[in-house]
Design an enzyme around this catalytic site. Structure first.
Site, PDB file in Angstrom:
ATOM      1  N   TYR A  32       0.827  -1.203   0.000  1.00  0.00           N
ATOM      2  CA  TYR A  32       0.000   0.000   0.000  1.00  0.00           C
ATOM      3  C   TYR A  32       0.860   1.250   0.000  1.00  0.00           C
ATOM      4  O   TYR A  32       2.069   1.188   0.244  1.00  0.00           O
ATOM      5  CB  TYR A  32      -0.969   0.003   1.195  1.00  0.00           C
ATOM      6  CG  TYR A  32      -0.350   0.411   2.519  1.00  0.00           C
ATOM      7  CD1 TYR A  32       0.485  -0.455   3.216  1.00  0.00           C
ATOM      8  CD2 TYR A  32      -0.590   1.668   3.062  1.00  0.00           C
ATOM      9  CE1 TYR A  32       1.050  -0.078   4.436  1.00  0.00           C
ATOM     10  CE2 TYR A  32      -0.024   2.051   4.279  1.00  0.00           C
ATOM     11  CZ  TYR A  32       0.790   1.178   4.956  1.00  0.00           C
ATOM     12  OH  TYR A  32       1.363   1.546   6.152  1.00  0.00           O
ATOM     13  N   ARG A  51       8.534   3.714  -4.587  1.00  0.00           N
ATOM     14  CA  ARG A  51       8.557   2.809  -3.423  1.00  0.00           C
ATOM     15  C   ARG A  51       7.511   1.708  -3.576  1.00  0.00           C
ATOM     16  O   ARG A  51       7.752   0.555  -3.216  1.00  0.00           O
ATOM     17  CB  ARG A  51       8.329   3.588  -2.133  1.00  0.00           C
ATOM     18  CG  ARG A  51       8.359   2.676  -0.895  1.00  0.00           C
ATOM     19  CD  ARG A  51       8.236   3.446   0.395  1.00  0.00           C
ATOM     20  NE  ARG A  51       6.955   4.108   0.523  1.00  0.00           N
ATOM     21  CZ  ARG A  51       6.625   4.936   1.514  1.00  0.00           C
ATOM     22  NH1 ARG A  51       7.504   5.195   2.469  1.00  0.00           N
ATOM     23  NH2 ARG A  51       5.442   5.497   1.551  1.00  0.00           N
ATOM     24  N   ARG A 100      -8.052 -21.016  -0.216  1.00  0.00           N
ATOM     25  CA  ARG A 100      -7.035 -20.456   0.657  1.00  0.00           C
ATOM     26  C   ARG A 100      -5.815 -21.362   0.626  1.00  0.00           C
ATOM     27  O   ARG A 100      -5.882 -22.507   1.082  1.00  0.00           O
ATOM     28  CB  ARG A 100      -7.544 -20.328   2.105  1.00  0.00           C
ATOM     29  CG  ARG A 100      -6.494 -19.753   3.047  1.00  0.00           C
ATOM     30  CD  ARG A 100      -6.994 -19.629   4.487  1.00  0.00           C
ATOM     31  NE  ARG A 100      -5.933 -19.119   5.362  1.00  0.00           N
ATOM     32  CZ  ARG A 100      -4.992 -19.882   5.931  1.00  0.00           C
ATOM     33  NH1 ARG A 100      -4.995 -21.200   5.757  1.00  0.00           N
ATOM     34  NH2 ARG A 100      -4.055 -19.343   6.696  1.00  0.00           N
ATOM     35  N   HIS A 102      -1.319 -21.037   0.665  1.00  0.00           N
ATOM     36  CA  HIS A 102      -0.276 -20.038   0.890  1.00  0.00           C
ATOM     37  C   HIS A 102       0.493 -19.644  -0.376  1.00  0.00           C
ATOM     38  O   HIS A 102       0.859 -18.494  -0.539  1.00  0.00           O
ATOM     39  CB  HIS A 102       0.712 -20.534   1.960  1.00  0.00           C
ATOM     40  CG  HIS A 102       0.133 -20.523   3.343  1.00  0.00           C
ATOM     41  ND1 HIS A 102      -0.917 -21.332   3.715  1.00  0.00           N
ATOM     42  CD2 HIS A 102       0.440 -19.789   4.438  1.00  0.00           C
ATOM     43  CE1 HIS A 102      -1.219 -21.103   4.976  1.00  0.00           C
ATOM     44  NE2 HIS A 102      -0.406 -20.169   5.438  1.00  0.00           N
ATOM     45  N   LYS A 149       6.485  -1.911   2.315  1.00  0.00           N
ATOM     46  CA  LYS A 149       5.257  -1.268   2.823  1.00  0.00           C
ATOM     47  C   LYS A 149       4.091  -2.234   2.626  1.00  0.00           C
ATOM     48  O   LYS A 149       3.201  -2.052   1.777  1.00  0.00           O
ATOM     49  CB  LYS A 149       5.023   0.077   2.125  1.00  0.00           C
ATOM     50  CG  LYS A 149       4.074   0.983   2.903  1.00  0.00           C
ATOM     51  CD  LYS A 149       4.164   2.404   2.424  1.00  0.00           C
ATOM     52  CE  LYS A 149       3.107   3.311   3.026  1.00  0.00           C
ATOM     53  NZ  LYS A 149       3.202   3.508   4.472  1.00  0.00           N
ATOM     54  N   GLU A 182      12.275   2.853  14.191  1.00  0.00           N
ATOM     55  CA  GLU A 182      11.356   3.910  13.751  1.00  0.00           C
ATOM     56  C   GLU A 182      10.219   3.939  14.765  1.00  0.00           C
ATOM     57  O   GLU A 182      10.381   3.449  15.891  1.00  0.00           O
ATOM     58  CB  GLU A 182      10.871   3.644  12.316  1.00  0.00           C
ATOM     59  CG  GLU A 182      10.202   2.302  12.114  1.00  0.00           C
ATOM     60  CD  GLU A 182       9.677   2.084  10.692  1.00  0.00           C
ATOM     61  OE1 GLU A 182       9.517   3.035   9.928  1.00  0.00           O
ATOM     62  OE2 GLU A 182       9.393   0.906  10.376  1.00  0.00           O
ATOM     63  N   LEU A 206      10.887   1.487   7.428  1.00  0.00           N
ATOM     64  CA  LEU A 206      10.338   1.862   6.131  1.00  0.00           C
ATOM     65  C   LEU A 206      11.129   3.056   5.578  1.00  0.00           C
ATOM     66  O   LEU A 206      11.404   4.001   6.328  1.00  0.00           O
ATOM     67  CB  LEU A 206       8.863   2.270   6.307  1.00  0.00           C
ATOM     68  CG  LEU A 206       8.137   2.496   4.985  1.00  0.00           C
ATOM     69  CD1 LEU A 206       7.766   1.165   4.347  1.00  0.00           C
ATOM     70  CD2 LEU A 206       6.888   3.336   5.192  1.00  0.00           C
TER      71      LEU A 206
HETATM   72  N1  PDD Z   1       2.639   5.383   7.534  1.00  0.00           N
HETATM   73  N2  PDD Z   1       7.267   4.003   9.050  1.00  0.00           N
HETATM   74  C1  PDD Z   1       6.103   3.319   9.060  1.00  0.00           C
HETATM   75  C2  PDD Z   1       6.045   2.016   9.749  1.00  0.00           C
HETATM   76  C3  PDD Z   1       4.967   3.871   8.423  1.00  0.00           C
HETATM   77  O1  PDD Z   1       3.804   3.177   8.423  1.00  0.00           O
HETATM   78  C4  PDD Z   1       5.058   5.135   7.803  1.00  0.00           C
HETATM   79  C5  PDD Z   1       3.896   5.773   7.112  1.00  0.00           C
HETATM   80  C6  PDD Z   1       6.301   5.809   7.819  1.00  0.00           C
HETATM   81  C7  PDD Z   1       6.494   7.129   7.140  1.00  0.00           C
HETATM   82  O2  PDD Z   1       6.515   6.991   5.724  1.00  0.00           O
HETATM   83  P1  PDD Z   1       6.025   8.153   4.763  1.00  0.00           P
HETATM   84  O3  PDD Z   1       6.796   9.362   5.112  1.00  0.00           O
HETATM   85  O4  PDD Z   1       6.352   7.654   3.403  1.00  0.00           O
HETATM   86  O5  PDD Z   1       4.541   8.340   4.971  1.00  0.00           O
HETATM   87  C8  PDD Z   1       7.381   5.200   8.442  1.00  0.00           C
HETATM   88  C9  PDD Z   1       1.489   5.708   6.713  1.00  0.00           C
HETATM   89  C10 PDD Z   1       1.245   7.180   6.572  1.00  0.00           C
HETATM   90  C11 PDD Z   1       0.284   4.908   7.178  1.00  0.00           C
HETATM   91  O6  PDD Z   1       0.457   3.714   7.317  1.00  0.00           O
HETATM   92  O7  PDD Z   1      -0.796   5.468   7.341  1.00  0.00           O
END
Ligand code: PDD
Length: 285
Positions: A32, A51, A100, A102, A149, A182, A206
């Site tokens: 996503y 990304r 279903r 895997h 992501k 993070e 991320l």
């Molecule tokens: N979240 N780290 C994680 C685990 C995140 O889920 C996000 C963003 C970031 C920051 O990434 P960016 O600057 O590209 O938004 C870092 C989004 C906004 C969400 O899941 O809603």
């Protein structure tokens, strides 16, 4: 009623239906993105799509949309939903199989879904009105592919909830060596003696687009030194400033970690200077 995109068509959210066998639902098997749009102006569109394409590659999902196709989708979603301050959410899952199982299915079309949600006004460089975030800390117990992501966010959700239950806005995460990775939905930074420091990109975090834009803007400007290196928990607790960043918050100043003040417990001067620069240059990406 918000208008969403699902598998080639626009429709009201209430009419959007996917199969319960969709692998996004069963396995969290998808990628996503969240792209901010302010009055129809997309922020960091190219890096966000790059990304997402890296994510598709990372999980072996064949999606061949061009940047232009994604751009038309994002712009259409923004305009159909009123072009205010929106987060544009894009999700591609490995699609709905008939069973279903895997292993990756063959000949199953990915599910492409897009919708928008309201995001706050972006912060402006004013310490008097800037939100000061309060955060918890926890050991990072997510998986070892945090650079992807993935829609499989249960680990992140559980960590976010830890902070939320203490009345906090986020949870800062530390690996087994007590180094900052993070936050549960944001990247994280400290400021010490005027230098901005953030963990280097690897599988533990991320590659945030807000992080990328912020570091690039600061390096080009040159007045705030930037370092990418490991940060210990003690350094976070001793920091002059702590920041978090994400597409829905931009760059936010943390004023409390586990109930203790960061620095003097107020939004800091380096944040102020960085926010001025970020606001001035953020639409260049
Ligand atoms: N979240 N780290 C994680 C685990 C995140 O889920 C996000 C963003 C970031 C920051 O990434 P960016 O600057 O590209 O938004 C870092 C989004 C906004 C969400 O899941 O809603």
């Amino acid at each position: 009623m918000s208008i969403v995109f699902l598998n080639g068509s626009y429709m009201p959210m209430s009419e959007a239906k996917i199969s319960p066998l969709d692998r996004g639902f069963l396995f969290g098997d998808g990628i996503y993105e969240v792209i901010p749009s302010y009055q129809g102006n997309l922020l960091g569109f190219g890096p966000h799509i790059d990304r997402m394409n890296d994510g598709f590659k990372g999980i072996g999902l064949n999606v061949d949309w061009s940047h232009q196709q994604w751009k038309i989708l994002c712009e259409d979603l923004a305009s159909k939903n009123g072009n205010s301050n929106l987060g544009i959410y894009l999700q591609v899952s490995r699609g709905a199989d008939t069973k279903r199982y895997h292993a990756f299915p063959e000949n199953v079309e990915p599910t492409v879904f897009g919708f928008t949600f309201k995001i706050p006004e972006p912060p402006i460089a004013d310490k008097a009105i800037a939100k000061g975030y309060k955060v918890s800390t926890a050991e990072d117990l997510r998986w070892q592919r945090c650079h992807i992501k993935s829609t499989a966010l249960l680990g992140n959700v559980l960590h976010f909830q830890q902070g939320y239950e203490q009345g906090h806005d986020e949870t800062l995460l530390f690996n087994a060596n007590n180094e900052l990775t993070e936050a549960s939905s944001c990247n994280a930074f400290i400021v010490k003696d005027g230098t901005l420091i953030t963990p280097p990109l690897d599988n533990q975090l991320l590659p945030g687009i807000t992080r990328y834009m912020l570091l690039d803007i600061l390096r080009k400007d040159g007045t705030i030194p930037v370092e990418e290196r490991a940060i210990t928990k003690q350094e976070v607790l001793d920091a002059d400033e702590v920041w978090i960043s994400s597409s829905t918050k931009e760059v936010g100043a943390v004023i409390q970690v586990d109930g203790s003040p960061v620095g003097d417990g107020k939004v800091g001067n380096v944040w102020l200077a960085a926010q001025r620069l970020f606001s001035a240059h953020k639409f260049n990406y």
